[in-house]
Design a protein around this motif. Structure first.
Motif, PDB file in Angstrom:
ATOM      1  N   THR A 138       8.410   3.690 -11.631  1.00 22.53           N
ATOM      2  CA  THR A 138       8.332   5.151 -11.532  1.00 22.53           C
ATOM      3  C   THR A 138       9.591   5.710 -10.862  1.00 22.53           C
ATOM      4  N   PRO A 181       1.632   4.597  -5.927  1.00 28.54           N
ATOM      5  CA  PRO A 181       1.491   3.687  -7.070  1.00 28.54           C
ATOM      6  C   PRO A 181       0.935   4.448  -8.277  1.00 28.54           C
ATOM      7  N   THR A 182       1.364   4.056  -9.453  1.00 24.96           N
ATOM      8  CA  THR A 182       0.926   4.746 -10.673  1.00 24.96           C
ATOM      9  C   THR A 182      -0.458   4.264 -11.094  1.00 24.96           C
ATOM     10  N   ASP A 231       4.901   4.988 -18.582  1.00 27.54           N
ATOM     11  CA  ASP A 231       5.140   4.230 -17.355  1.00 27.54           C
ATOM     12  C   ASP A 231       3.808   3.577 -16.967  1.00 27.54           C
TER      13      ASP A 231
HETATM   14 MG    MG Z   1       4.632   3.583 -10.632  1.00 28.02          MG
END
Ligand code: MG
Ligand code: GTP
Length: 305
Positions: free
Chosen positions: A14, A34-35, A55
């Motif tokens: 990211t 965090p994604t 992503d």
């Molecule tokens: Mg991420």
């Protein structure tokens, strides 16, 4: 164009997306969350290439889902470029990363056999694994493996070079057209350099450099986002001035700095595009510059349309 970005948790995916496509610098991307699952966004890279980034969050509870019947088709189909991000600062997770990578390649082969595949060894500023070792594990004759670091400034040039290699002929033609417009402008205004920039990522769409500058280093993969910003910075003050009746409009379209013997100017072309120029002090004539800019603006917008 769909770009799929995968890699384990905290590999730096990211951060990289924001750095390259949003012109964010190291300080702005240091503390990202965090994604969750897959984050998709559409960008216009360099104002020339429409890119949709997928992503894919790298936590275990998400990764296994990507390979399920429910999701694999949606995630792995139509991929034009695949970036696998390997954390070069973490020896412990290297084998786990290799497993995810292998699986991803298998699914890409099935759903996007023509995808270009790139491996990025991230956080190379704090590396614990050498690029040679990562190349041995992840590379082959079809897969480029490159070290990158956001704080050291190598991430943007590496990724931009790879993206430029997939630009369409049409996009390249547009950039050439704008280059010619700028070259003419430079001649007329005796400008040392002029650049047309994509505001969102701060990257160059096209540029022209006068022969008077002997072998200047390329600025192509440097984001000029911080330079464009001042055009909007004093907006509140302009608004006050307009409301008090001192000025008629409150949107600035030209900012100029005097730097010893040169002038540096930023000109607003549209909501998406800005121009940035360097002129010698002795060649600087504001009235003539303003009318040239107006002309150039129309030509650039026509070339981009
Ligand atoms: Mg991420
Ligand atoms: N030293 C260094 N740290 C980096 C670099 N790029 C990213 N990081 C750090 O790595 C950590 C994780 O970054 P993210 O971009 O959130 O990682 P991610 O791959 O998106 O993680 P998930 O969303 O959980 O999959 C952050 O603390 C970043 O600051 C780099 O080039 N150098």
């Amino acid at each position: 164009m769909k770009i799929l970005i995968m890699g384990l948790r905290a590999a730096g995916k990211t951060s990289l997306v924001k750095h390259v496509f949003e012109g964010k610098e190291w300080d702005d991307v240091k503390n990202l969350e965090p994604t969750e699952f897959v984050s998709t966004k559409t960008y216009k890279y360099r104002g020339l290439l429409e890119v949709t980034t997928f992503d894919a969050g790298g936590q275990k509870q998400f990764i296994y889902k990507y390979f399920t019947d429910q999701w694999s088709g949606k995630i792995f189909s139509n991929v034009k470029a695949f970036f696998f991000v390997v954390d070069s600062s973490n020896k412990e997770t290297l084998d786990e990363a290799k497993q995810e990578y292998r699986k991803a390649l298998e699914y890409l082969k099935k759903y996007s056999p023509n995808a270009k595949i790139f491996v990025l060894a991230s956080k190379y500023d704090v590396k614990k694994i050498s690029i040679e070792e990562i190349r041995k594990k992840f590379g082959n004759s079809n897969v480029l493996v490159e070290p990158i670091s956001i704080p050291e400034g190598t991430a943007r040039p590496v990724v931009c070079k790879l993206l430029d290699s997939v630009l369409s002929k049409e996009a390249i033609k547009t950039a050439e057209k704008i280059h010619k417009i700028l070259a003419k402008f430079n001649k007329k205004q005796k400008a040392l350099a002029s650049f047309v920039l994509n505001k969102a990522d701060g990257l160059e769409i096209a540029s022209a450099i006068s022969k008077e500058l002997i072998n200047p280093k390329k600025l192509k993969y440097v984001s000029a986002k911080s330079l464009i910003e001042p055009i909007n910075m004093a907006k509140k003050m302009f608004e006050k001035l307009r409301k008090s009746g001192y000025i008629t409009f409150d949107t600035a379209d030209l900012a100029i700095w005097h730097i010893a013997k040169e002038y540096v100017a930023v000109y607003n072309v549209s909501d998406e595009i800005a121009m940035f120029l360097i002129l010698k002090e002795r060649n600087f004539k504001l009235g003539s510059l303003l009318s040239s800019l107006q002309e150039v603006k129309e030509k650039i917008l026509e070339a981009m349309s």
